[in-house]
Design a protein around this motif. Sequence first.
Motif, PDB file in Angstrom:
ATOM      1  N   LEU A 281     -27.370  11.054 -56.858  1.00  0.00           N
ATOM      2  CA  LEU A 281     -26.153  10.609 -57.533  1.00  0.00           C
ATOM      3  C   LEU A 281     -25.001  11.469 -57.010  1.00  0.00           C
ATOM      4  CD1 LEU A 281     -27.378  10.068 -61.208  1.00  0.00           C
ATOM      5  CD2 LEU A 281     -27.224   8.409 -59.339  1.00  0.00           C
ATOM      6  N   HIS A 282     -24.266  10.908 -56.061  1.00  0.00           N
ATOM      7  CA  HIS A 282     -23.161  11.605 -55.427  1.00  0.00           C
ATOM      8  C   HIS A 282     -21.834  11.197 -56.065  1.00  0.00           C
ATOM      9  CE1 HIS A 282     -25.607  12.410 -51.480  1.00  0.00           C
ATOM     10  NE2 HIS A 282     -26.059  13.062 -52.526  1.00  0.00           N
ATOM     11  N   ALA A 283     -20.774  11.912 -55.705  1.00  0.00           N
ATOM     12  CA  ALA A 283     -19.453  11.674 -56.301  1.00  0.00           C
ATOM     13  C   ALA A 283     -18.475  11.160 -55.257  1.00  0.00           C
ATOM     14  CB  ALA A 283     -18.914  12.957 -56.921  1.00  0.00           C
ATOM     15  N   ASN A 284     -17.566  10.311 -55.698  1.00  0.00           N
ATOM     16  CA  ASN A 284     -16.403   9.910 -54.908  1.00  0.00           C
ATOM     17  C   ASN A 284     -15.234  10.805 -55.326  1.00  0.00           C
ATOM     18  OD1 ASN A 284     -18.013   7.802 -54.027  1.00  0.00           O
ATOM     19  ND2 ASN A 284     -16.989   6.240 -55.260  1.00  0.00           N
ATOM     20  N   ILE A 285     -14.530  11.358 -54.353  1.00  0.00           N
ATOM     21  CA  ILE A 285     -13.385  12.211 -54.675  1.00  0.00           C
ATOM     22  C   ILE A 285     -12.189  11.820 -53.819  1.00  0.00           C
ATOM     23  CG2 ILE A 285     -14.880  14.126 -55.346  1.00  0.00           C
ATOM     24  CD1 ILE A 285     -14.094  15.553 -52.764  1.00  0.00           C
ATOM     25  N   GLU A 286     -10.984  12.179 -54.307  1.00  0.00           N
ATOM     26  CA  GLU A 286      -9.760  11.898 -53.566  1.00  0.00           C
ATOM     27  C   GLU A 286      -9.116  13.154 -52.982  1.00  0.00           C
ATOM     28  OE1 GLU A 286      -9.525  10.159 -56.908  1.00  0.00           O
ATOM     29  OE2 GLU A 286     -10.455   8.419 -55.969  1.00  0.00           O
ATOM     30  N   MET A 287      -9.275  14.266 -53.686  1.00  0.00           N
ATOM     31  CA  MET A 287      -8.656  15.513 -53.258  1.00  0.00           C
ATOM     32  C   MET A 287      -9.687  16.646 -53.342  1.00  0.00           C
ATOM     33  SD  MET A 287      -5.574  14.540 -52.520  1.00  0.00           S
ATOM     34  CE  MET A 287      -4.472  15.958 -52.464  1.00  0.00           C
ATOM     35  N   PRO A 288      -9.492  17.738 -52.612  1.00  0.00           N
ATOM     36  CA  PRO A 288     -10.472  18.837 -52.649  1.00  0.00           C
ATOM     37  C   PRO A 288     -10.738  19.355 -54.055  1.00  0.00           C
ATOM     38  CG  PRO A 288      -8.913  19.171 -50.856  1.00  0.00           C
ATOM     39  CD  PRO A 288      -8.407  17.996 -51.635  1.00  0.00           C
ATOM     40  N   ALA A 289      -9.701  19.399 -54.891  1.00  0.00           N
ATOM     41  CA  ALA A 289      -9.876  19.928 -56.246  1.00  0.00           C
ATOM     42  C   ALA A 289     -10.851  19.087 -57.067  1.00  0.00           C
ATOM     43  CB  ALA A 289      -8.525  19.996 -56.956  1.00  0.00           C
ATOM     44  N   ALA A 291     -13.707  18.187 -56.245  1.00  0.00           N
ATOM     45  CA  ALA A 291     -15.089  18.608 -56.010  1.00  0.00           C
ATOM     46  C   ALA A 291     -15.635  19.403 -57.184  1.00  0.00           C
ATOM     47  CB  ALA A 291     -15.177  19.415 -54.717  1.00  0.00           C
ATOM     48  N   GLU A 292     -14.799  20.180 -57.841  1.00  0.00           N
ATOM     49  CA  GLU A 292     -15.253  20.955 -59.001  1.00  0.00           C
ATOM     50  C   GLU A 292     -15.720  20.028 -60.117  1.00  0.00           C
ATOM     51  OE1 GLU A 292     -15.878  24.030 -59.476  1.00  0.00           O
ATOM     52  OE2 GLU A 292     -15.124  24.776 -57.556  1.00  0.00           O
ATOM     53  N   ALA A 293     -14.964  18.939 -60.342  1.00  0.00           N
ATOM     54  CA  ALA A 293     -15.362  17.963 -61.367  1.00  0.00           C
ATOM     55  C   ALA A 293     -16.690  17.323 -60.998  1.00  0.00           C
ATOM     56  CB  ALA A 293     -14.283  16.902 -61.533  1.00  0.00           C
ATOM     57  N   ALA A 294     -16.921  17.125 -59.695  1.00  0.00           N
ATOM     58  CA  ALA A 294     -18.185  16.548 -59.245  1.00  0.00           C
ATOM     59  C   ALA A 294     -19.355  17.465 -59.575  1.00  0.00           C
ATOM     60  CB  ALA A 294     -18.123  16.270 -57.744  1.00  0.00           C
ATOM     61  N   VAL A 295     -19.187  18.745 -59.303  1.00  0.00           N
ATOM     62  CA  VAL A 295     -20.240  19.718 -59.612  1.00  0.00           C
ATOM     63  C   VAL A 295     -20.485  19.772 -61.116  1.00  0.00           C
ATOM     64  CG1 VAL A 295     -20.874  22.157 -59.528  1.00  0.00           C
ATOM     65  CG2 VAL A 295     -19.793  21.082 -57.542  1.00  0.00           C
ATOM     66  N   THR A 296     -19.406  19.792 -61.882  1.00  0.00           N
ATOM     67  CA  THR A 296     -19.505  19.847 -63.343  1.00  0.00           C
ATOM     68  C   THR A 296     -20.256  18.642 -63.897  1.00  0.00           C
ATOM     69  OG1 THR A 296     -17.443  21.098 -63.488  1.00  0.00           O
ATOM     70  CG2 THR A 296     -18.182  19.971 -65.489  1.00  0.00           C
ATOM     71  N   ALA A 330     -12.251  23.442 -48.232  1.00  0.00           N
ATOM     72  CA  ALA A 330     -12.246  23.732 -49.671  1.00  0.00           C
ATOM     73  C   ALA A 330     -13.237  22.841 -50.409  1.00  0.00           C
ATOM     74  CB  ALA A 330     -10.840  23.542 -50.237  1.00  0.00           C
ATOM     75  N   ALA A 331     -13.287  21.568 -50.049  1.00  0.00           N
ATOM     76  CA  ALA A 331     -14.224  20.645 -50.697  1.00  0.00           C
ATOM     77  C   ALA A 331     -15.665  21.007 -50.359  1.00  0.00           C
ATOM     78  CB  ALA A 331     -13.923  19.210 -50.278  1.00  0.00           C
ATOM     79  N   VAL A 332     -15.907  21.335 -49.091  1.00  0.00           N
ATOM     80  CA  VAL A 332     -17.262  21.684 -48.650  1.00  0.00           C
ATOM     81  C   VAL A 332     -17.745  22.933 -49.370  1.00  0.00           C
ATOM     82  CG1 VAL A 332     -18.607  22.488 -46.676  1.00  0.00           C
ATOM     83  CG2 VAL A 332     -17.055  20.542 -46.410  1.00  0.00           C
ATOM     84  N   GLU A 333     -16.904  23.944 -49.457  1.00  0.00           N
ATOM     85  CA  GLU A 333     -17.302  25.183 -50.118  1.00  0.00           C
ATOM     86  C   GLU A 333     -17.502  24.981 -51.618  1.00  0.00           C
ATOM     87  OE1 GLU A 333     -15.432  28.647 -47.235  1.00  0.00           O
ATOM     88  OE2 GLU A 333     -14.175  27.844 -48.861  1.00  0.00           O
ATOM     89  N   ALA A 334     -16.683  24.114 -52.216  1.00  0.00           N
ATOM     90  CA  ALA A 334     -16.815  23.857 -53.655  1.00  0.00           C
ATOM     91  C   ALA A 334     -18.132  23.182 -53.992  1.00  0.00           C
ATOM     92  CB  ALA A 334     -15.649  22.993 -54.149  1.00  0.00           C
ATOM     93  N   MET A 335     -18.709  22.438 -53.035  1.00  0.00           N
ATOM     94  CA  MET A 335     -19.968  21.735 -53.282  1.00  0.00           C
ATOM     95  C   MET A 335     -21.192  22.628 -53.082  1.00  0.00           C
ATOM     96  SD  MET A 335     -19.063  18.940 -54.499  1.00  0.00           S
ATOM     97  CE  MET A 335     -20.706  18.254 -54.693  1.00  0.00           C
TER      98      MET A 335
END
Length: 591
Positions: A281-289, A291-296, A330-335
Motif C-alpha cells: 500500500l503505497h502513497a501518492n504525493i505532490e510535494m516532498p513534505a 512524504a511524512e504524511a505517507a509514513v504516518t 527530501a522525499a527519498v530520505e523522508a521515506m
Amino acid sequence: MSFQVFGIAVSRGVAIGRAVLVASSRVDVAHYFVAVDQLQAEFDRLLRARDAVALELETLKAELPEDAPHELAALLDVHLMLLHDEAFTGGAGQWIFERHYNAEWALSAQLEVLARQFDEMEDDYLRERKADLEQVVERVLGALAQALGDAPAPITPRDFAGEDPLLLVAADIAPADMIQFKRSVFRGFITDIGGKTSHTAIVARSMDIPAVVGTREASRLIMQDDWVIIDGDAGTVIVNPSPIVLEEYRFRQRQSELERARLARLRHTPAVTLDGEQIELHANIEMPADAEAAVTAGATGVGLFRSEFLFMNREGELPSEDEQFAAYKAAVEAMRGMPVTIRTVDVGADKPLDRLTVNELRHEHVLNPAMGLRAIRWSLAEPSMFRQQLRAIYRASAFGKVRLLIPMVAHLSEVRQILETVKKVQQQLTDAGHAYTRVELGVMIEIPAAAVMLPLLLRHVDFVSIGTNDLIQYTLAIDRADEAVAHLYDPWHPAVLQLIHQSIAQARAAGKGVSVCGEMAGDPDFTELLLAMGLRSFSMHPSQIPAVKQRVLRADSLRLAAALTRVLESEDPRGTAERELASARTGTAVH
C-alpha cells in the motif's frame, strides 16, 4: 433562507463552516494568507494601489479635450466615486484584517459581495453600474500587480484562533491554487465544475476533507459568509441550514471522526490478506513534505510522486536541476529506505503551468489539451528540460530506492527515445562525478493503445503503473473534468475492467511489477476486485490507506479470484461484484 445545491460527491465526510468565495476574474488573482504582523502593511498596499488608480482617473479627467462627450467625464466621476466608497476599500480591508487575505484576494472577495448587491437593485441604471465596479476592481488589481515587490511572503496557517471553520466555494480551483490552499484553513471545497477525478477532487481526497464538485451554480447562489454544510457522501450542499439539520450533521461529523480514529489503529498492521498474500500500500504525493504524511499513514513506499507540482507557481521559470534534486532527495530520505516512484513532469490538460510558460509550450490555442502536447510528449519536445529532470532524479537515487515513471506513453518510439536519453544522462552524471544507483524504469498505462500493446512495452521496462483516471477517460472518450458528461465516467465499464485485468495479468506473466496509482486504487469499493485480478501493489493518497487496508485484511484473494470471471462476463459488473465478491470477504471486524 435554507436551500440545497446538488453536485458530484468526490471526497467523503461532512464539513460545516462559513463560505469563502473565490470569485472569477478576467485578471489572474493570487490567493494566499498574510501573517498577522503584516496585515496593516497589506492594507496600506491596497490603499496605495487605490490612490494610484484615483490619480490616474483624475489625470484622465483633467486632460479631457473640450469637445469630449459629457458622458465620458460623468463615467470617470462614477469610477472615482466607487473607488473612494467606504464599502469598497473598507470592505476589502475587513477581509484582510479578519480573514488574513492578501490584498488581491480581499478585493475580489469584496467585489463578489458588492456585485450581488448591484444585481438585487430594482433600478436598471444602478444595476448596470456593476460593470463599472468590475472595471474599477480590475484597475486596482492591475496597480497591485505592478507593485508586486511590496507584497508580503505568503503563509499557509492551519487555523486562526477564534475563527469559524471555512469552506472554499469557487467556479473552479486551479491546481496551483490548490497547492496554496492545501495546508490552510479550509475544511471543504465546493466547485461549479469538475468530476470525480478532476484535480480539485483528487487534492480534496488527498487532504481527507469533504468536497462536492460539478454543482454548476454554487458560486453564484452561495454568498460570502453563508453557513454551509458539505455532505461529501451524498454530493449535497446545504446552505443556511436550520438548527435541527445543523445538529444532525454535527452528529454525523462526530461519528466520522470516530471511524477515522478506529481505522488509524491499523497503521502498523501489515497489509496481508486472510490467505497470506502480502499487499503493498503505497502513497501518492505532490510535494516532498507529503512524504511524512505517507509514513504516518503506514504507507510502504511512494507509488507516485507527481513532480509537476514543483513546476507550478513559478511565474514562468522552471525549477533548476539542483532545486529538483533537493526536493526528490527530501522525499527519498523522508521515506526511510522505502521506494519512491517519481513520475516525470505531467503538465497539460487540467494541470497547465502558469500563463507565460503555457504560451511558450504552445498550449495557448490548443482546443483539447488532454490530447495535445502533454506529459512525455512535452518532455521529449523539450529535451534540455527532460535531461535536467532525469539528472535530478538519478542524483536522488544515491540516497534511497528511486524508481522512474513515465506518463502517457503510447509508442515504442517514445520508449526508445527515453532509454537513449537515460543513457546520455547517466554518462553526464558520471563525467560530472555525481553518484547514482540503478533506477528502475516504468511506464504508465493510461492510454488504451499502451494497454493493448503492453507485451511489447514490457520488453523494455521494469514495471508498469496503471493510471486509471486517464485510462477511463480515454477509453470512454469522456473529459473527466466536464460535469456535463461526468455521469458517463464509469470505472465499472466492462471495457475498462477488461483493460485493467489484461494489463495486470500480462505484467505478472512477464515477471514485471504492476501497480494501480489512479483513484480506483484508493477506493475501497474496488479493493476486492483489484485483488481478484491479481493486483498486489496499490498506490493512493495517504488518507485513503487505512480504509483500503481494512478491506485487504478482510479479503481472501483465492476466493476472490474464483469469482472474477463471473464479474468480467457480467452485463452489470458492479452489481455482480457486490454479490460475488462479498462472499469472499469476512465480516469479522479488525481491531
